[in-house]
Design a protein around this motif. Structure first.
Motif, PDB file in Angstrom:
ATOM      1  N   GLY A  24      -3.104 -12.614  15.429  1.00 23.29           N
ATOM      2  CA  GLY A  24      -2.952 -13.984  15.906  1.00 23.29           C
ATOM      3  C   GLY A  24      -1.505 -14.379  16.072  1.00 23.29           C
ATOM      4  O   GLY A  24      -1.190 -15.560  16.139  1.00 23.29           O
ATOM      5  N   LEU A  25      -0.621 -13.400  16.115  1.00 24.63           N
ATOM      6  CA  LEU A  25       0.811 -13.707  16.191  1.00 24.63           C
ATOM      7  C   LEU A  25       1.140 -14.427  17.496  1.00 24.63           C
ATOM      8  O   LEU A  25       0.746 -13.996  18.577  1.00 24.63           O
ATOM      9  CB  LEU A  25       1.627 -12.408  16.101  1.00 24.63           C
ATOM     10  N   ASP A  26       1.880 -15.504  17.378  1.00 22.89           N
ATOM     11  CA  ASP A  26       2.374 -16.228  18.550  1.00 22.89           C
ATOM     12  C   ASP A  26       3.078 -15.245  19.485  1.00 22.89           C
ATOM     13  O   ASP A  26       3.937 -14.475  19.059  1.00 22.89           O
ATOM     14  CB  ASP A  26       3.357 -17.295  18.060  1.00 22.89           C
ATOM     15  N   ALA A  27       2.696 -15.274  20.766  1.00 21.14           N
ATOM     16  CA  ALA A  27       3.243 -14.304  21.715  1.00 21.14           C
ATOM     17  C   ALA A  27       4.768 -14.331  21.749  1.00 21.14           C
ATOM     18  O   ALA A  27       5.406 -13.295  21.954  1.00 21.14           O
ATOM     19  CB  ALA A  27       2.679 -14.553  23.102  1.00 21.14           C
ATOM     20  N   MET A  28       5.337 -15.504  21.506  1.00 22.42           N
ATOM     21  CA  MET A  28       6.805 -15.589  21.510  1.00 22.42           C
ATOM     22  C   MET A  28       7.435 -14.776  20.388  1.00 22.42           C
ATOM     23  O   MET A  28       8.597 -14.399  20.475  1.00 22.42           O
ATOM     24  CB  MET A  28       7.245 -17.050  21.372  1.00 22.42           C
ATOM     25  N   LEU A  29       6.663 -14.549  19.329  1.00 21.71           N
ATOM     26  CA  LEU A  29       7.224 -13.832  18.180  1.00 21.71           C
ATOM     27  C   LEU A  29       7.039 -12.313  18.279  1.00 21.71           C
ATOM     28  O   LEU A  29       7.498 -11.578  17.412  1.00 21.71           O
ATOM     29  CB  LEU A  29       6.592 -14.345  16.880  1.00 21.71           C
ATOM     30  N   ARG A  30       6.359 -11.867  19.322  1.00 22.78           N
ATOM     31  CA  ARG A  30       6.097 -10.427  19.416  1.00 22.78           C
ATOM     32  C   ARG A  30       7.370  -9.579  19.375  1.00 22.78           C
ATOM     33  O   ARG A  30       7.369  -8.513  18.767  1.00 22.78           O
ATOM     34  CB  ARG A  30       5.276 -10.122  20.668  1.00 22.78           C
ATOM     35  N   PRO A  31       8.458 -10.021  20.004  1.00 17.25           N
ATOM     36  CA  PRO A  31       9.668  -9.199  19.962  1.00 17.25           C
ATOM     37  C   PRO A  31      10.243  -8.997  18.562  1.00 17.25           C
ATOM     38  O   PRO A  31      11.188  -8.225  18.398  1.00 17.25           O
ATOM     39  CB  PRO A  31      10.644  -9.964  20.864  1.00 17.25           C
ATOM     40  N   ILE A  32       9.685  -9.666  17.567  1.00 16.93           N
ATOM     41  CA  ILE A  32      10.096  -9.405  16.183  1.00 16.93           C
ATOM     42  C   ILE A  32       9.614  -8.017  15.759  1.00 16.93           C
ATOM     43  O   ILE A  32      10.167  -7.396  14.858  1.00 16.93           O
ATOM     44  CB  ILE A  32       9.489 -10.486  15.243  1.00 16.93           C
ATOM     45  N   VAL A  33       8.540  -7.533  16.406  1.00 14.96           N
ATOM     46  CA  VAL A  33       8.001  -6.205  16.095  1.00 14.96           C
ATOM     47  C   VAL A  33       8.756  -5.159  16.923  1.00 14.96           C
ATOM     48  O   VAL A  33       8.773  -5.238  18.152  1.00 14.96           O
ATOM     49  CB  VAL A  33       6.490  -6.144  16.404  1.00 14.96           C
ATOM     50  N   ILE A  34       9.379  -4.233  16.227  1.00 17.14           N
ATOM     51  CA  ILE A  34      10.217  -3.237  16.922  1.00 17.14           C
ATOM     52  C   ILE A  34       9.846  -1.823  16.482  1.00 17.14           C
ATOM     53  O   ILE A  34       9.225  -1.642  15.430  1.00 17.14           O
ATOM     54  CB  ILE A  34      11.720  -3.483  16.649  1.00 17.14           C
ATOM     55  N   PRO A  35      10.220  -0.810  17.279  1.00 17.33           N
ATOM     56  CA  PRO A  35       9.893   0.568  16.916  1.00 17.33           C
ATOM     57  C   PRO A  35      10.925   1.185  15.976  1.00 17.33           C
ATOM     58  O   PRO A  35      12.028   0.657  15.819  1.00 17.33           O
ATOM     59  CB  PRO A  35       9.927   1.282  18.267  1.00 17.33           C
ATOM     60  N   GLU A  36      10.541   2.298  15.360  1.00 16.44           N
ATOM     61  CA  GLU A  36      11.508   3.114  14.613  1.00 16.44           C
ATOM     62  C   GLU A  36      12.535   3.644  15.598  1.00 16.44           C
ATOM     63  O   GLU A  36      12.270   3.757  16.794  1.00 16.44           O
ATOM     64  CB  GLU A  36      10.814   4.320  13.981  1.00 16.44           C
ATOM     65  N   ARG A  57       7.397  -1.956  12.206  1.00 14.38           N
ATOM     66  CA  ARG A  57       8.710  -2.363  11.734  1.00 14.38           C
ATOM     67  C   ARG A  57       9.017  -3.755  12.280  1.00 14.38           C
ATOM     68  O   ARG A  57       8.632  -4.075  13.405  1.00 14.38           O
ATOM     69  CB  ARG A  57       9.730  -1.356  12.259  1.00 14.38           C
ATOM     70  N   VAL A  58       9.690  -4.577  11.509  1.00  8.93           N
ATOM     71  CA  VAL A  58      10.111  -5.873  12.039  1.00  8.93           C
ATOM     72  C   VAL A  58      11.631  -5.938  12.088  1.00  8.93           C
ATOM     73  O   VAL A  58      12.331  -5.298  11.305  1.00  8.93           O
ATOM     74  CB  VAL A  58       9.569  -7.076  11.218  1.00  8.93           C
ATOM     75  N   VAL A 101       7.722  -0.345   0.930  1.00  9.69           N
ATOM     76  CA  VAL A 101       8.798   0.573   0.535  1.00  9.69           C
ATOM     77  C   VAL A 101       9.183   1.520   1.669  1.00  9.69           C
ATOM     78  O   VAL A 101      10.247   2.125   1.644  1.00  9.69           O
ATOM     79  CB  VAL A 101       8.422   1.413  -0.710  1.00  9.69           C
ATOM     80  N   ASP A 102       8.329   1.634   2.677  1.00 14.22           N
ATOM     81  CA  ASP A 102       8.670   2.465   3.835  1.00 14.22           C
ATOM     82  C   ASP A 102       9.412   1.664   4.897  1.00 14.22           C
ATOM     83  O   ASP A 102       9.676   2.163   5.988  1.00 14.22           O
ATOM     84  CB  ASP A 102       7.394   3.058   4.442  1.00 14.22           C
ATOM     85  N   GLY A 103       9.735   0.407   4.584  1.00 16.10           N
ATOM     86  CA  GLY A 103      10.475  -0.416   5.542  1.00 16.10           C
ATOM     87  C   GLY A 103       9.597  -1.025   6.621  1.00 16.10           C
ATOM     88  O   GLY A 103      10.104  -1.564   7.589  1.00 16.10           O
ATOM     89  N   ARG A 104       8.273  -0.943   6.453  1.00 20.62           N
ATOM     90  CA  ARG A 104       7.387  -1.486   7.480  1.00 20.62           C
ATOM     91  C   ARG A 104       6.412  -2.494   6.880  1.00 20.62           C
ATOM     92  O   ARG A 104       6.156  -2.483   5.679  1.00 20.62           O
ATOM     93  CB  ARG A 104       6.626  -0.345   8.183  1.00 20.62           C
ATOM     94  N   ILE A 124       0.823  -1.222   0.000  1.00 25.71           N
ATOM     95  CA  ILE A 124       0.000   0.000   0.000  1.00 25.71           C
ATOM     96  C   ILE A 124       0.849   1.260   0.000  1.00 25.71           C
ATOM     97  O   ILE A 124       0.418   2.308  -0.467  1.00 25.71           O
ATOM     98  CB  ILE A 124      -0.982   0.049   1.202  1.00 25.71           C
ATOM     99  N   ARG A 125       2.067   1.157   0.505  1.00 21.12           N
ATOM    100  CA  ARG A 125       2.943   2.338   0.521  1.00 21.12           C
ATOM    101  C   ARG A 125       3.481   2.663  -0.873  1.00 21.12           C
ATOM    102  O   ARG A 125       4.099   3.702  -1.069  1.00 21.12           O
ATOM    103  CB  ARG A 125       4.088   2.120   1.499  1.00 21.12           C
ATOM    104  N   SER A 126       3.256   1.740  -1.817  1.00 23.65           N
ATOM    105  CA  SER A 126       3.689   2.025  -3.184  1.00 23.65           C
ATOM    106  C   SER A 126       2.510   2.491  -4.036  1.00 23.65           C
ATOM    107  O   SER A 126       2.598   2.539  -5.257  1.00 23.65           O
ATOM    108  CB  SER A 126       4.340   0.791  -3.807  1.00 23.65           C
ATOM    109  N   ILE A 127       1.405   2.838  -3.390  1.00 26.02           N
ATOM    110  CA  ILE A 127       0.217   3.261  -4.139  1.00 26.02           C
ATOM    111  C   ILE A 127       0.535   4.551  -4.896  1.00 26.02           C
ATOM    112  O   ILE A 127       1.249   5.433  -4.400  1.00 26.02           O
ATOM    113  CB  ILE A 127      -1.003   3.432  -3.197  1.00 26.02           C
TER     114      ILE A 127
END
Length: 650
Positions: free
Chosen positions: A370-382, A244-245, A343-346, A37-40
DNA sequence: GAAGAGAGCGCC
DNA sequence: AAAGGGCGCTCTCTTC
């Protein structure tokens, strides 16, 4: 156009956009294509200005603007600041176009697609096939047809048909839509393309008044204007924001799992099982070991996580199977698809408004909800930002107490920890007298089992569990479960009555009702099966919680602007947000305030609690726990090392 | 080879 | 006869 719009006494404005994407879609298999969608790339903006005439009708002024002109955004600013309602069909993509052009979204929206979705919640729900027979072709066809019908009904042309509005291009809509996806950069638009584009804005505008009347007819105009329509903007913004991941971490996890997976698979194969995911193979493997009878349930064999855990002592292969399955699930999560990064890196999952029949959200590609709680740390801030989360404690229980008006459940909810309060009454003869007034948190630690049983009963009650189901969850005989359930329900006579009325009234009326008069419709007029009885009880709870969630989310969306913060994940009863580090605490605090207020505005009898987690802002996490995945992986690795060495010794 | 059902797992 | 509400997604296995 802008001058005219500013000078005329406008009632509302229809809007539509044509666009293409600068990036090719990511292919997800089975013909699924997902665009970034960021390439719209917005091409045309259509506008239908509507003003009242003296004769009682309406004058429409249609315009089509080529928005490829880089100077155009500045000119359009003033148009979108006009404080009238902007009407469009599936406004999410229009909003993406506006934001891509740097135009702020209009303040007041009406989405004709969302309205149509809203008014058929529960309808066109595929029924379970009437026959147990696998080759019931009719049932399968019927199911397909139902889903197709639903999709078709929601399209702009079908919607126009229903309201008696003619759409001049309904026949060749698809071809025209496609023509924009492949339109060359500097090529002029054909008259057909331009007229088609104008027509979509005009018909959307023409739908506004009849739909408003229809909203009054279903008693939901207030809710729609207050909550559902503003949420279209909030929801679009969440999707536009994305998250961001941590790419490196994702790659590491994949690599680590793949390495050890092979070793463990070989090990399991030596024991006699090739594939831990194959029901068939597991059955013959367990047969050969003579342990298969433990896995028989109601005439079928089940090898789910739960029963494997229960019987893992039977054979060392079982622990291995469990680990391999978990590892496989984690490795194949869609969040590991790094080509979904825009394209925005997210990553921008699709957040579907009214995705469920109770009005909740759904998400996909990836299903971040529905992300497995163990995988949450894959999501990180800018960089320079932190992630926080705020959730209502036990919100569905509070909502159940309020919507069904049960004074005792209200009292318990308001006491602090609802399950502790329940246990203190339910087990009053088994609990030491001095513990009967122990505060929630202390009681919780001391009487874990009792409290947990109350939790199971509560959720079971909201979802309509039977003694059979409860006995399975509590691992007690059916008669004991029946007794517990009966004793539990008798603490809440009002709730019990109102639940049963919800079923009866829903059956007569044809729909269940939640806050804001959000209805979920029945599909038939005949016999209520157990499933239907259950959702008639549950919809008022789940649906109302979803309404309050959106109401709060809308307020947050507006409030966050001042802090440069954003909602990144709408998690049914919690908001995950990202804020500049210097504002993180303030944002967290104000988020709590809004969430508490929102719930109390709907249900003044509740004294809600909100828990906030900004303990580890460097990544998304559950209760501040950021290392669960590492710990799990290390343990897994440890198992291999240990077993390898023991093998050598032998 | 594609598509669908079933089993299973994750989330609230 | 079925047996707790709402989802999305992956994997296996069968069928066309």
């Amino acid at each position: 156009m802008v001058d005219l719009a500013l000078q005329r006494p406008l009632s509302f404005i229809g809007v539509d956009t044509e666009f293409r994407y600068r990036r090719p879609p990511v292919l997800l298999g089975r013909g699924k294509e997902v665009y970034d969608i960021r390439s719209i790339h917005p091409l045309l903006l259509s506008i239908a200005l509507v003003e009242p005439c003296r004769d009682g009708g309406y004058q429409v002024y249609p315009f089509v603007v080529d928005v490829r002109d880089p100077g155009i955004a500045a000119v359009l600013h003033d148009l979108f600041r006009i404080p009238v309602c902007f009407v469009g069909h599936n406004l999410k993509v229009e909003l993406f176009c506006f934001w891509q052009l740097g135009i702020p979204a209009p303040g007041f929206l009406w989405d004709t697609y969302i309205f149509e979705k809203f008014r058929i919640l529960g309808r066109y729900h595929p029924q379970r096939s009437a026959s147990q027979d696998d080759v019931d072709v009719e049932a399968i066809r019927a199911k397909e047809e139902i889903l197709e019908q639903k999709q078709f009904r929601l399209s702009l042309s079908a919607t126009c048909l229903r309201y008696g509005i003619s759409h001049r291009f309904s026949g060749d809509k698809e071809a025209l839509q496609r023509s924009f996806l492949i339109h060359e950069d500097d090529k002029l638009f054909s008259p057909a393309q331009i007229e088609y584009s104008a027509e979509d804005a005009v018909v959307a505008a023409q739908l506004y008044i009849p739909q408003t009347l229809a909203a009054v007819e279903i008693g939901a105009q207030d809710h729609l204007n207050l909550v559902e329509m503003p949420w279209t903007r909030t929801n679009a913004r969440i999707e536009w924001n994305g998250f961001r991941v941590h790419e490196e971490r994702a790659r590491e996890v994949t690599a680590m799992i793949e390495t050890h997976q092979q070793v463990l698979k070989d090990h399991l194969a030596e024991m006699g099982l090739e594939n831990e995911n194959s029901h068939k193979q597991i059955l013959s493997f367990f047969r050969s070991l003579g342990i298969h009878r433990h896995f028989l349930r109601d005439g079928k064999y089940t090898f789910s996580k739960k029963v494997l855990k229960k019987y893992q002592e039977l054979h060392p292969a079982i622990q291995l199977m469990r680990d391999l399955r978990r590892a496989g699930d984690i490795r194949s999560d869609k969040i590991m698809h790094l080509d979904l990064i825009g394209v925005d890196g997210r990553v921008h999952p699709q957040h579907q408004q009214l995705g469920t029949d109770t009005g909740r959200q759904t998400s996909r590609w990836p299903n971040i909800l529905g992300l497995d709680a163990m995988l949450r740390p894959i999501v990180i801030p800018e960089d320079g930002y932190g992630i926080g989360e705020a959730d209502w404690s036990q919100v569905e229980v509070g909502v159940a107490a309020a919507v069904y008006g049960d004074p005792e459940l209200l009292r318990m909810y308001n006491s602090g920890d609802v399950y502790s309060a329940m246990a203190q009454r339910f087990y009053s003869d088994q609990i030491r007298p001095e513990d009967l007034s122990l505060p929630g948190p202390e009681f919780k630690a001391k009487y874990k089992k009792e409290r947990n049983r109350m939790k199971l009963c509560t959720l079971g009650m909201i979802y309509g569990i039977s003694p059979y189901g409860l006995s399975d969850l509590m691992e007690v005989p059916r008669s004991a479960a029946a007794e517990i359930l009966e004793g539990f329900m008798s603490m809440f006579p009002t709730l019990r009555n109102h639940l049963s009325w919800a079923v009866d009234l829903g059956a007569i009326r044809g729909h269940a009702t939640a806050a804001g008069n959000v209805r979920r419709y029945r599909n038939s007029r005949c016999y209520l099966d157990r499933g239907e009885q259950n959702w008639l009880k549950n919809h008022p709870v789940q649906g109302s919680a979803a309404v309050i969630f959106k109401y709060a989310g809308n307020r947050l969306d507006r409030l966050y602007k001042g802090y440069g913060a954003r909602i990144i994940i709408p998690l049914h009863d919690s908001f995950v947000f990202e804020a500049p580090l210097e504002h993180l605490e303030q944002v967290a605090e104000e988020t709590c305030t809004v969430m508490l207020q929102a719930l109390r505005e709907y249900y003044p009898d509740l004294e809600p609690r909100v828990e906030v987690n900004i303990d580890a802002p460097q990544c998304w996490n559950k209760d501040g726990e950021t290392t669960a995945l590492q710990v799990w992986l290390e343990r897994w690795t440890g198992v291999i090392v240990e077993e390898d060495s023991s093998k050598e010794e032998q």
